[in-house]
Structure formats: structure tokens, C-alpha cells
Design an enzyme around this catalytic site. Sequence first.
Site, PDB file in Angstrom:
ATOM      1  CB  CYS A 207      -0.475   2.470   3.999  1.00 27.52           C
ATOM      2  SG  CYS A 207      -2.059   1.899   3.372  1.00 27.52           S
ATOM      3  CG  ASP A 208       3.264   1.192   4.519  1.00 21.93           C
ATOM      4  OD1 ASP A 208       2.825   1.758   5.545  1.00 21.93           O
ATOM      5  OD2 ASP A 208       3.059  -0.007   4.277  1.00 21.93           O
TER       6      ASP A 208
ATOM      7  CB  CYS B 129      -0.919  -0.034   1.232  1.00 25.26           C
ATOM      8  SG  CYS B 129      -1.924   1.445   1.417  1.00 25.26           S
TER       9      CYS B 129
HETATM   10  C1  FAD Z   1       0.773  -4.119   5.107  1.00 24.72           C
HETATM   11  C2  FAD Z   1      -0.401  -3.184   5.121  1.00 24.72           C
HETATM   12  C3  FAD Z   1      -0.278  -1.920   5.660  1.00 24.72           C
HETATM   13  C4  FAD Z   1      -1.354  -1.054   5.693  1.00 24.72           C
HETATM   14  N1  FAD Z   1      -1.191   0.171   6.262  1.00 24.72           N
HETATM   15  C5  FAD Z   1      -2.246   1.011   6.309  1.00 24.72           C
HETATM   16  C6  FAD Z   1      -2.111   2.301   6.884  1.00 24.72           C
HETATM   17  O1  FAD Z   1      -1.030   2.682   7.345  1.00 24.72           O
HETATM   18  N2  FAD Z   1      -3.202   3.105   6.905  1.00 24.72           N
HETATM   19  C7  FAD Z   1      -4.406   2.732   6.377  1.00 24.72           C
HETATM   20  O2  FAD Z   1      -5.360   3.505   6.446  1.00 24.72           O
HETATM   21  N3  FAD Z   1      -4.560   1.520   5.796  1.00 24.72           N
HETATM   22  C8  FAD Z   1      -3.519   0.661   5.754  1.00 24.72           C
HETATM   23  N4  FAD Z   1      -3.646  -0.552   5.155  1.00 24.72           N
HETATM   24  C9  FAD Z   1      -4.941  -0.885   4.539  1.00 24.72           C
HETATM   25  C10 FAD Z   1      -5.929  -1.318   5.628  1.00 24.72           C
HETATM   26  O3  FAD Z   1      -5.302  -2.291   6.429  1.00 24.72           O
HETATM   27  C11 FAD Z   1      -7.201  -1.877   5.008  1.00 24.72           C
HETATM   28  O4  FAD Z   1      -7.781  -0.918   4.158  1.00 24.72           O
HETATM   29  C12 FAD Z   1      -8.199  -2.235   6.091  1.00 24.72           C
HETATM   30  O5  FAD Z   1      -7.638  -3.178   6.967  1.00 24.72           O
HETATM   31  C13 FAD Z   1      -9.475  -2.818   5.512  1.00 24.72           C
HETATM   32  O6  FAD Z   1     -10.290  -3.203   6.567  1.00 24.72           O
HETATM   33  P1  FAD Z   1     -11.422  -4.300   6.391  1.00 24.72           P
HETATM   34  O7  FAD Z   1     -12.003  -4.476   7.740  1.00 24.72           O
HETATM   35  O8  FAD Z   1     -12.320  -3.937   5.277  1.00 24.72           O
HETATM   36  O9  FAD Z   1     -10.688  -5.619   5.907  1.00 24.72           O
HETATM   37  P2  FAD Z   1      -9.477  -6.445   6.534  1.00 24.72           P
HETATM   38  O10 FAD Z   1      -8.617  -5.639   7.405  1.00 24.72           O
HETATM   39  O11 FAD Z   1      -8.877  -7.146   5.363  1.00 24.72           O
HETATM   40  O12 FAD Z   1     -10.206  -7.521   7.465  1.00 24.72           O
HETATM   41  C14 FAD Z   1     -10.924  -8.591   6.917  1.00 24.72           C
HETATM   42  C15 FAD Z   1     -11.353  -9.510   8.040  1.00 24.72           C
HETATM   43  O13 FAD Z   1     -12.233 -10.499   7.499  1.00 24.72           O
HETATM   44  C16 FAD Z   1     -11.876 -11.752   8.023  1.00 24.72           C
HETATM   45  N5  FAD Z   1     -12.357 -12.817   7.138  1.00 24.72           N
HETATM   46  C17 FAD Z   1     -12.034 -13.059   5.842  1.00 24.72           C
HETATM   47  N6  FAD Z   1     -12.690 -14.159   5.408  1.00 24.72           N
HETATM   48  C18 FAD Z   1     -13.435 -14.599   6.461  1.00 24.72           C
HETATM   49  C19 FAD Z   1     -14.302 -15.706   6.652  1.00 24.72           C
HETATM   50  N7  FAD Z   1     -14.569 -16.598   5.701  1.00 24.72           N
HETATM   51  N8  FAD Z   1     -14.884 -15.860   7.874  1.00 24.72           N
HETATM   52  C20 FAD Z   1     -14.656 -14.969   8.883  1.00 24.72           C
HETATM   53  N9  FAD Z   1     -13.839 -13.895   8.738  1.00 24.72           N
HETATM   54  C21 FAD Z   1     -13.228 -13.748   7.549  1.00 24.72           C
HETATM   55  C22 FAD Z   1     -10.368 -11.691   8.198  1.00 24.72           C
HETATM   56  O14 FAD Z   1      -9.928 -12.664   9.130  1.00 24.72           O
HETATM   57  C23 FAD Z   1     -10.214 -10.264   8.714  1.00 24.72           C
HETATM   58  O15 FAD Z   1     -10.404 -10.249  10.113  1.00 24.72           O
HETATM   59  C24 FAD Z   1      -2.592  -1.449   5.135  1.00 24.72           C
HETATM   60  C25 FAD Z   1      -2.734  -2.719   4.565  1.00 24.72           C
HETATM   61  C26 FAD Z   1      -1.658  -3.587   4.565  1.00 24.72           C
HETATM   62  C27 FAD Z   1      -1.816  -4.964   3.972  1.00 24.72           C
END
Ligand code: FAD
Length: 307
Positions: free
Chosen positions: A134-135, A131
Site C-alpha cells: 500500500c505505502d 502494508c
Molecule cells: C495503515 C493501513 C493502510 C492501508 N493502505 C491501503 C492502501 O493504500 N490500499 C489498499 O488496497 N489497502 C490498504 N490497506 C489494507 C486495507 O485497508 C485492507 O485490506 C482492507 O481494509 C480490508 O478490508 P476488510 O473489510 O476485509 O477488513 P477491515 O477493513 O479490517 O474491516 C473490518 C471491519 O470489521 C469490524 N469488526 C471487527 N470485529 C467486529 C465485531 N466483533 N463486530 C462487528 N464488527 C466487527 C471492524 O470494526 C471493521 O469495520 C491498508 C491497511 C492499513 C492498516
Amino acid sequence: MRNVIIIGSGCAGNTAAIYTARANLKPLVVSGHEAGGQLSLTTLVENFPGFPEGINGPDLVENMKKQAQSFGAEYVHGAVLDTNLSRRPFRIDIEGEWVETRTLIIASGASARWLGLAGEQKLIGHGVSSCATCDGFFYRDKKIMVVGGGDSAMEEANFLTRFGRSVTLVHRREEFRASKIMLDRARHNPKIRFLTNTVVEEIHDVSKHLVSAVRLRNLNTGESWEEEVDGFFVAIGHIPNTKIFNGQIATDPDGYILSQGGARTNIPGVFHAGDVQDRVYRQAITASGAGCMAAIEAERFLEAEGD
Ligand SMILES: Cc1cc2nc3c(=O)[nH]c(=O)nc-3n(C[C@H](O)[C@H](O)[C@H](O)COP(=O)(O)OP(=O)(O)OC[C@H]3O[C@@H](n4cnc5c(N)ncnc54)[C@H](O)[C@@H]3O)c2cc1C
């Protein structure tokens, strides 16, 4: 019978849990195999409002979870394996046990694709990222490498030239999937150097917990060499976690949920939140905002039914 089940414990799921718990709906959150979601993979998060010094990703999501639990949200380990959304109540298979719910919030995220190289996962947050938004800021005046050949790789490479001393774009083919306009923009950026027909074979240095260099190989000539790198960005796409819905939820061809407006999916009573529907912003704050929207919609949906 549950009022609301939330699939996923990232920013979107946790925020939906805070709101639905405070609305007294006693949500059940299924954490999934990546408890805390993508932020649990990273180190410092500097762009989530409210933390002037930044906050570690795992701490941020753990705080959200504690906040939701303090209002009565319940968390279960494990994953949703299957769903039956053909009629209400919806039926959700959590690790082999079917649970019924009146509403469902899908916050299952979209996992970044990685190259699968040794050490790559250990170096996430220590030089390896998926990302740029983000970084990128962490790599001021540093040597940056981006891997990928699509629009997002071009966008990330262009964006990263604001920070890096140089940006090298590595792509395994000669041709690019990226649109002409995005490719042209990258090609005209004097800070971007293209390395085509080239793959990354190794990332160093896991023992030092940072990225210091990569080993590259030219697929045409077989030549292999090392280059110094500080920031290594993998931009080869994301996989939305929607397989468990077996086509019951309308998605685009890549599997992202198609929104019917607000947080609504094609099935009344099923709501989307976060990266599972968002192929554009993919940020912690937008995922949290979407979790809030889904929670308010679920609450109003139940209220309209006379809850
Ligand atoms: C390395 C990295 C660094 C990042 N740094 C930043 C940053 O500095 N600032 C920022 O704003 N964003 C950052 N991001 C982006 C940010 O992390 C994501 O946009 C955010 O986490 C999305 O949130 P979400 O809840 O939609 O999904 P996710 O965080 O992807 O969470 C998905 C959840 O669904 C669960 N899940 C999936 N399938 C199933 C299933 N079948 N049953 C039950 N649960 C399931 C997973 O276990 C997880 O808990 C970063 C991303 C990465 C990869």
C-alpha cells in the site's frame, strides 16, 4: 428476522452491503468498534481503481457506506459480541441484543499487530504503516525501517528495496521465524541491513505529524541510539477477528476462516468476505471484490430457498 446481517464496515462489508441492498435484501451492517475498517486509519489510497488522483482512506469507505445506504442498507454502531450458528435462523448478539438472520456475511477483517509504542497509532498514514504494497511507493529514495522476523517482514523488506534508499530490518532476536528461502533472499539483498537483538523504543516526531527518527536499543549490550527514518513498517503479523464465532466457523490455526470455495464457509448460509479469510493479498480492492462475491452467494442462497 433479517435476510442478511453483515459483520464489519470495511471495504468488504460495505461492498457486500451495496450488492445485497441493491438486491432488495435490506442488509443490516454491524459497524464494529473500527467503523470503516482499516482504511479509516490511513491517509492517501492511490491503488483503488477509479481515483486517478488517489483518495483518502476514510473518504473512500465513507463513500461506500453512503452508496450502500442510498439503496437501503441499515448500519448499527457497536460490535457483535456473540453468535449462535448451530441452526438457522442464525442468532447474532449485537451489543447485548440478539437478532435473527437467515444469512450471515462475515467481513470482520484482520487487525494488524502493532508494537504499542507511544505515538505509533497517531503516526499511521504519516510514516508508520503495516502494508508495504500500500505505502511503499510513498518512500522513493527514503530511509525505510521494517520491524519483524517472519516471512512477511522479509517479503516487505525485499519489496521496499524497490523504493527506498536503504531498508533496515529490525528484529528483537538473533534467530528468525522466517523460512530459510525468504531469509536468504533478504540476506542477499544488498540494500537490506539487518539489526538483530534490537528493539524500537520510541518513534519521533508526533508533534510534526511525520516519522523522522526512532530510538533503538540493543538487548545484548543495552546500548541505545537514534537513527533517522522516513518510513516505518511494522510487519509482526495480523489477528483475524474470528473469536466471536467460538470455533463454530472452521478456521486455520491462526484464526483465518477456511474457505469452502467461493465465499462459502463450513456453515451453509454463512459467507466470508475480505481480510478475515485472506492472508495473502490484504488489499482494499480484493476485500471489496470478496464482499461482492459474498453478497451474490447470499442472494443466490436465499433465492434457492424460495425467497
Ligand atoms: C495503515 C493501513 C493502510 C492501508 N493502505 C491501503 C492502501 O493504500 N490500499 C489498499 O488496497 N489497502 C490498504 N490497506 C489494507 C486495507 O485497508 C485492507 O485490506 C482492507 O481494509 C480490508 O478490508 P476488510 O473489510 O476485509 O477488513 P477491515 O477493513 O479490517 O474491516 C473490518 C471491519 O470489521 C469490524 N469488526 C471487527 N470485529 C467486529 C465485531 N466483533 N463486530 C462487528 N464488527 C466487527 C471492524 O470494526 C471493521 O469495520 C491498508 C491497511 C492499513 C492498516
